[in-house]
Every structure is written in C-alpha cells, then in structure tokens.
Design a protein around this motif. Structure first.
Motif, PDB file in Angstrom:
ATOM      1  N   SER A  91     -41.760  57.973  -2.802  1.00 33.46           N
ATOM      2  CA  SER A  91     -40.640  58.671  -2.168  1.00 33.46           C
ATOM      3  C   SER A  91     -39.308  58.149  -2.704  1.00 33.46           C
ATOM      4  N   LYS A  92     -38.299  59.011  -2.673  1.00 30.09           N
ATOM      5  CA  LYS A  92     -36.971  58.622  -3.175  1.00 30.09           C
ATOM      6  C   LYS A  92     -36.002  58.303  -2.034  1.00 30.09           C
ATOM      7  N   GLY A  93     -36.213  58.963  -0.885  1.00 27.26           N
ATOM      8  CA  GLY A  93     -35.302  58.728   0.238  1.00 27.26           C
ATOM      9  C   GLY A  93     -36.073  58.799   1.539  1.00 27.26           C
ATOM     10  N   THR A  94     -35.841  59.862   2.305  1.00 23.70           N
ATOM     11  CA  THR A  94     -36.564  60.050   3.555  1.00 23.70           C
ATOM     12  C   THR A  94     -37.878  60.772   3.279  1.00 23.70           C
ATOM     13  N   VAL A  95     -38.953  60.323   3.946  1.00 22.72           N
ATOM     14  CA  VAL A  95     -40.253  60.967   3.779  1.00 22.72           C
ATOM     15  C   VAL A  95     -40.900  61.139   5.154  1.00 22.72           C
ATOM     16  N   LYS A  96     -41.597  62.261   5.337  1.00 21.37           N
ATOM     17  CA  LYS A  96     -42.336  62.493   6.582  1.00 21.37           C
ATOM     18  C   LYS A  96     -43.817  62.243   6.322  1.00 21.37           C
ATOM     19  N   LEU A  97     -44.406  61.365   7.140  1.00 21.06           N
ATOM     20  CA  LEU A  97     -45.804  60.990   6.954  1.00 21.06           C
ATOM     21  C   LEU A  97     -46.562  61.060   8.266  1.00 21.06           C
ATOM     22  N   ASN A  98     -47.858  61.357   8.171  1.00 24.38           N
ATOM     23  CA  ASN A  98     -48.740  61.194   9.324  1.00 24.38           C
ATOM     24  C   ASN A  98     -49.069  59.708   9.465  1.00 24.38           C
ATOM     25  N   LEU A  99     -48.902  59.173  10.661  1.00 21.85           N
ATOM     26  CA  LEU A  99     -49.120  57.739  10.893  1.00 21.85           C
ATOM     27  C   LEU A  99     -50.120  57.488  12.011  1.00 21.85           C
ATOM     28  N   ASP A 100     -51.081  58.441  12.204  1.00 24.16           N
ATOM     29  CA  ASP A 100     -52.128  58.210  13.210  1.00 24.16           C
ATOM     30  C   ASP A 100     -53.522  58.510  12.637  1.00 24.16           C
ATOM     31  N   LEU A 101     -53.708  58.130  11.360  1.00 25.40           N
ATOM     32  CA  LEU A 101     -54.990  58.297  10.674  1.00 25.40           C
ATOM     33  C   LEU A 101     -55.465  59.745  10.697  1.00 25.40           C
ATOM     34  N   ARG A 102     -54.504  60.665  10.636  1.00 31.05           N
ATOM     35  CA  ARG A 102     -54.775  62.104  10.579  1.00 31.05           C
ATOM     36  C   ARG A 102     -55.526  62.633  11.811  1.00 31.05           C
ATOM     37  N   LYS A 103     -55.351  61.935  12.922  1.00 26.67           N
ATOM     38  CA  LYS A 103     -55.943  62.444  14.179  1.00 26.67           C
ATOM     39  C   LYS A 103     -55.227  63.713  14.616  1.00 26.67           C
ATOM     40  N   ARG A 111     -49.163  65.623  13.463  1.00 25.09           N
ATOM     41  CA  ARG A 111     -47.801  65.138  13.684  1.00 25.09           C
ATOM     42  C   ARG A 111     -47.330  64.275  12.507  1.00 25.09           C
ATOM     43  N   THR A 112     -46.049  64.363  12.192  1.00 23.14           N
ATOM     44  CA  THR A 112     -45.477  63.492  11.164  1.00 23.14           C
ATOM     45  C   THR A 112     -44.308  62.691  11.736  1.00 23.14           C
ATOM     46  N   TRP A 113     -44.070  61.539  11.149  1.00 25.55           N
ATOM     47  CA  TRP A 113     -42.962  60.674  11.523  1.00 25.55           C
ATOM     48  C   TRP A 113     -42.057  60.492  10.305  1.00 25.55           C
ATOM     49  N   GLU A 114     -40.773  60.313  10.559  1.00 25.79           N
ATOM     50  CA  GLU A 114     -39.808  60.192   9.467  1.00 25.79           C
ATOM     51  C   GLU A 114     -39.556  58.721   9.142  1.00 25.79           C
ATOM     52  N   ILE A 115     -39.708  58.387   7.868  1.00 28.68           N
ATOM     53  CA  ILE A 115     -39.462  57.027   7.386  1.00 28.68           C
ATOM     54  C   ILE A 115     -38.391  57.101   6.309  1.00 28.68           C
ATOM     55  N   THR A 116     -37.405  56.237   6.409  1.00 31.73           N
ATOM     56  CA  THR A 116     -36.310  56.260   5.432  1.00 31.73           C
ATOM     57  C   THR A 116     -36.376  55.026   4.538  1.00 31.73           C
ATOM     58  N   LYS A 117     -35.921  55.208   3.323  1.00 33.62           N
ATOM     59  CA  LYS A 117     -35.879  54.099   2.382  1.00 33.62           C
ATOM     60  C   LYS A 117     -34.463  53.547   2.355  1.00 33.62           C
ATOM     61  N   ASP A 118     -34.337  52.238   2.542  1.00 33.40           N
ATOM     62  CA  ASP A 118     -33.033  51.584   2.557  1.00 33.40           C
ATOM     63  C   ASP A 118     -33.096  50.423   1.564  1.00 33.40           C
ATOM     64  N   GLY A 119     -32.669  50.689   0.357  1.00 34.86           N
ATOM     65  CA  GLY A 119     -32.767  49.658  -0.684  1.00 34.86           C
ATOM     66  C   GLY A 119     -34.216  49.365  -1.005  1.00 34.86           C
ATOM     67  N   GLU A 120     -34.616  48.105  -0.814  1.00 36.99           N
ATOM     68  CA  GLU A 120     -35.998  47.688  -1.090  1.00 36.99           C
ATOM     69  C   GLU A 120     -36.824  47.629   0.193  1.00 36.99           C
ATOM     70  N   GLU A 121     -36.358  48.302   1.253  1.00 39.91           N
ATOM     71  CA  GLU A 121     -37.087  48.304   2.524  1.00 39.91           C
ATOM     72  C   GLU A 121     -37.336  49.740   2.997  1.00 39.91           C
ATOM     73  N   PHE A 122     -38.396  49.884   3.791  1.00 36.18           N
ATOM     74  CA  PHE A 122     -38.703  51.154   4.439  1.00 36.18           C
ATOM     75  C   PHE A 122     -38.487  50.979   5.935  1.00 36.18           C
ATOM     76  N   VAL A 123     -37.754  51.919   6.546  1.00 38.24           N
ATOM     77  CA  VAL A 123     -37.393  51.805   7.965  1.00 38.24           C
ATOM     78  C   VAL A 123     -38.224  52.816   8.760  1.00 38.24           C
ATOM     79  N   PHE A 124     -39.030  52.302   9.710  1.00 34.36           N
ATOM     80  CA  PHE A 124     -39.900  53.137  10.532  1.00 34.36           C
ATOM     81  C   PHE A 124     -39.145  53.623  11.768  1.00 34.36           C
ATOM     82  N   PRO A 125     -39.661  54.636  12.472  1.00 33.95           N
ATOM     83  CA  PRO A 125     -38.912  55.244  13.585  1.00 33.95           C
ATOM     84  C   PRO A 125     -38.495  54.277  14.696  1.00 33.95           C
ATOM     85  N   ASP A 126     -39.265  53.188  14.893  1.00 36.19           N
ATOM     86  CA  ASP A 126     -38.888  52.229  15.943  1.00 36.19           C
ATOM     87  C   ASP A 126     -37.914  51.174  15.433  1.00 36.19           C
ATOM     88  N   GLY A 127     -37.479  51.303  14.166  1.00 32.37           N
ATOM     89  CA  GLY A 127     -36.539  50.341  13.594  1.00 32.37           C
ATOM     90  C   GLY A 127     -37.191  49.238  12.789  1.00 32.37           C
TER      91      GLY A 127
END
Length: 283
Positions: free
Chosen positions: A18-30, A33-49
C-alpha cells in the motif's frame, strides 16, 4: 473483552504494497467488513491508534503459519505452557497443539470437516445436542445453526482462550443456543441425567492424549444420557492405520456395541463411526 484486529501474512503483504490508506479485512474473513489503516512514514496506524512498524509487518508477511493480534501492540495468537497452542490461519482457523492440527486441513477446510461430522447425525430443529469436546466450537455452532440446543464441553482453558479470540468461534459466546461447560468430559457427562440428549457428537483428542474418552466405561455413560433412538457420531480418524496396520475404528466399534449401541458403522467421509441407542420395546 476487547476484540483485537487480526493479521495474517496475507494482510501484512497487502499493507506492504500500500502507498497510503488501505482498507483491509481484519477478522480472518469471517465477515466482509473492512477497516481503514493508514501509513505514516515507516509505521502503520490501526483504527484504535495502535502503531505498528514496517519491520514488524515485514516479519508477519514472511510467517504463513501464524495468526497475529493487534491491540495496543502486536502479539502472536499462541499460548505456551505445558503444551504449545497456536491459531493457524486456515479459513476458518484451526488450533495446533504441539504441532498437531485439530482439524483436517489437507483435502478439506475446517468448516467442511465440521459439516461432514454434523451431517453424519443431522441434528434437527428443537433437538438437544451434546458436543463432548468443543475445541474452537465449530461443531456446536453448526448444530445450533440447524436449530438444535447445544451443550458443549471443553477441558482446556488455553483452547477456550483461543476460541474467545477467534472470530469464527464468536457464536459460542453470543448465540444463545449454546451452553459452554469447562471441564473434563469424562467427569461432566456423569452428572447429566439419563436420556438428556437426542444427538451426541464425540470428537475427542487422539487416543494417546485422552484414552479414557475411547473406553467402554465412557461409552456406557454416553449411552445412558442419550435418548432412545438417539444418534451418536464418534470421530476417530485413521491414526496409525497407514504405517502400523492398526485399525482404531474397529476397536471403537466393538466397544460401542458392548456398551449397548446398535447400527454401528463407519462413515468414511467423516473419518468416524455412527451408532444409535435402540428404541424402548413396548410393553
């Protein structure tokens, strides 16, 4: 209990591409639903921070055999104690205990494996089912979906902990038609009243780990708590048959007949045995 986000190597690789924001399934495809994860430099920021470094994501991307939990940090879905337990990222997941998988995963997935067992006894709307060895609870959930009320037993607190993490096990604790009992099935079944269940699904650990659950004494208890005409499925597998010409199913069938069961026969597609309790004779 907070539900963690779940990563496998598949999601980790998508993050790395991913280059910036990406939407991913994070419940083993149960779910879808997708959650938004953003890229901040060399880190990935999850919805809970939670911030996860690129280096950690790269390690996860290379690990095809593990499940990772993200919640204010990153943790492998594994428990080390007397035995080593881990969730394996099949879909749906299985548990591995000391390297041994608790479901068939080669020719079928764990859900297909479960359905073959449940189909052997076909629980109906309104029936009461005993599931002797819960594991991740897929058998109990499948029986409940068919309208049955299910009592399921699990001895191992570590297995219960992984079930609470696993999205595919959630209905165990939220569905309302399933009662979970923590305890040793050999002891718990003794406490049930006579003729309490329409169906029993007995899927014990391998013989070397739980020999008493393959004993005639235990089968007599299963016979006692089953209603007349009730059905039993007993998963046996084929341990040792290929290399030692040992037929564990045959011994199981002999002991079931001694305990009073009739109609005892193999169900090859489910790697087990079915049997029933005779109807009471009139008069």
């Amino acid at each position: 209990m907070e539900i963690p986000y779940i990563l496998t190597s598949r999601e980790a690789r998508l993050l790395l591409f991913s280059k910036g924001t990406v939407k991913l399934n994070l419940d083993l495809r149960k779910t879808n639903r997708t959650w938004e994860i953003t890229k901040d430099g060399e880190e990935f920021v999850f919805p809970d921070g939670t911030r996860v470094s690129k280096e950690v994501i790269e390690k996860i991307a290379k690990d095809d055999t593990s499940v990772y939990l993200v919640r204010r940090g990153v943790y492998k879905a594994a428990i080390a104690g007397e035995h080593f337990y881990k969730l394996v990222p099949t879909i749906p997941p299985t548990i591995e205990i000391n390297g041994i998988r608790m479901h068939r995963t080669k020719e079928v997935n764990p859900l297909q494996d479960t359905r073959s067992k449940v189909n052997a006894v076909k629980p109906k709307e309104g029936e009461t089912v005993l599931d002797t060895c819960m594991g991740l609870g897929y058998t109990a959930i499948e029986a409940a979906k068919r309208g049955a009320y299910v009592i399921t037993i699990e001895k191992d607190s570590n297995v219960l902990e992984l079930a609470r993490i696993n999205p595919w096990s959630r209905e165990l604790f939220t569905g309302g038609k399933i009662q979970v009992i923590q305890g040793d099935a050999f002891e718990v079944v003794r406490k049930f009243k006579d003729e309490s269940f329409d169906v029993i699904i007995h899927d014990p650990p391998r013989f070397s780990l739980a020999g008493q659950l393959y004993s005639e004494e235990f089968y007599r208890e299963l016979f006692r708590v089953l209603k007349p005409g009730g059905r039993l499925f007993h998963y046996v597998g084929n341990p040792g048959k290929k290399y030692r010409r040992k037929d564990l199913q045959r011994g199981v069938m002999e002991r079931l007949r001694k305990a009073g069961f009739v109609g005892v026969k193999r169900v090859e597609e489910a790697l087990g045995v079915v049997a029933r309790k005779p109807l009471k004779e009139k008069g």
